[in-house]
Design a protein around this motif. Structure first.
Motif, short mmCIF file in Angstrom:
data_model
loop_
_atom_site.label_atom_id
_atom_site.label_comp_id
_atom_site.label_asym_id
_atom_site.label_seq_id
_atom_site.Cartn_x
_atom_site.Cartn_y
_atom_site.Cartn_z
N HIS A 56 -18.21 -0.55 -3.62
CA HIS A 56 -18.88 -1.61 -2.85
C HIS A 56 -20.31 -1.16 -2.51
O HIS A 56 -20.54 -0.03 -2.10
N LYS A 101 0.85 -1.19 0.00
CA LYS A 101 0.00 0.00 0.00
C LYS A 101 0.88 1.23 0.00
O LYS A 101 1.97 1.21 0.57
N VAL A 142 -7.82 2.34 -2.55
CA VAL A 142 -8.28 1.78 -1.28
C VAL A 142 -9.29 2.74 -0.67
O VAL A 142 -9.02 3.94 -0.54
N CYS A 143 -10.46 2.22 -0.30
CA CYS A 143 -11.51 3.03 0.31
C CYS A 143 -11.08 3.45 1.72
O CYS A 143 -10.66 2.60 2.51
N CYS A 186 -14.02 1.61 4.37
CA CYS A 186 -14.03 0.16 4.58
C CYS A 186 -12.64 -0.46 4.49
O CYS A 186 -12.44 -1.60 4.92
N CYS A 192 -16.87 4.88 -3.36
CA CYS A 192 -16.47 3.47 -3.25
C CYS A 192 -17.47 2.63 -4.03
O CYS A 192 -18.68 2.84 -3.94
N LYS A 220 -10.98 -1.51 1.93
CA LYS A 220 -10.83 -2.54 0.89
C LYS A 220 -10.44 -1.89 -0.43
O LYS A 220 -10.83 -0.76 -0.70
N PRO A 221 -9.70 -2.64 -1.28
CA PRO A 221 -9.46 -2.13 -2.63
C PRO A 221 -10.77 -2.11 -3.41
O PRO A 221 -11.57 -3.04 -3.28
N THR A 222 -11.01 -1.06 -4.17
CA THR A 222 -12.30 -0.90 -4.82
C THR A 222 -12.16 -0.28 -6.19
O THR A 222 -11.19 0.40 -6.48
N CYS A 271 -20.88 0.09 1.14
CA CYS A 271 -20.08 1.21 1.63
C CYS A 271 -20.51 2.54 1.01
O CYS A 271 -21.16 3.35 1.66
#
Length: 111
Positions: A104, A23, A74-75, A78, A102, A80-82, A107
Motif C-alpha cells: 500500500h 485469518k 496481512v500487514c 495497517c 507492505c 489490510k491484506p496486501t 503504509c
C-alpha cells in the motif's frame, strides 16, 4: 524450486474457497508444491491407528495444505491484506539488503 510470496510465521487471510475470510498464522511452507498450511484453516479429518501400546486411536482433525495463491499476507501496521513489495535498504555502508514491505502506498511497513 520456485519462490513464494508467503513465508513461515506470516499472518495471512484466505481470499477464496470454503475458508474465505479466515485469518491465521502460516505453520509450514512447501515451495516445491506451491502450498502452505495455515493455522485454523482447511481443517481435514484423519483416521489414526494406535501405534504404541496404550495409545488412543480415533478421528483427529488437522490442518490441510492449500495453494499459496489462495492467501494474502496481512500487514501488521495497517491490518489490510496486501501484495508483498520489495525495498532495498542500505546496511553497513556497502552491503544492501532487500526487505519485504507492505504494497500500500500510504503504509510501506516492513513485513
Amino acid at each position: 524450486m520456485s519462490k513464494m510470496h508467503i513465508k513461515k510465521g506470516d499472518t495471512v487471510i484466505i481470499i477464496s474457497g470454503d475458508d474465505k475470510g479466515k485469518k491465521g498464522k502460516v505453520l509450514e511452507v512447501s515451495p516445491e508444491e506451491g502450498k502452505i498450511i495455515v493455522e485454523g484453516a482447511n481443517i481435514k479429518t484423519k483416521h489414526v491407528k494406535p501405534r504404541a501400546m496404550g495409545q488412543q486411536g480415533g478421528i483427529v482433525e488437522a490442518e490441510g495444505a492449500m495453494y499459496a495463491c489462495k492467501a494474502m499476507v496481512v500487514c501488521p501496521k495497517c491490518g489490510k491484506p496486501t501484495r508483498v513489495a520489495h525495498k532495498i535498504v542500505e546496511a553497513d555502508g556497502k552491503f544492501n539488503r532487500k526487505i519485504r514491505v507492505c504494497g500500500h502506498s500510504d503504509c510501506g511497513a516492513a513485513l
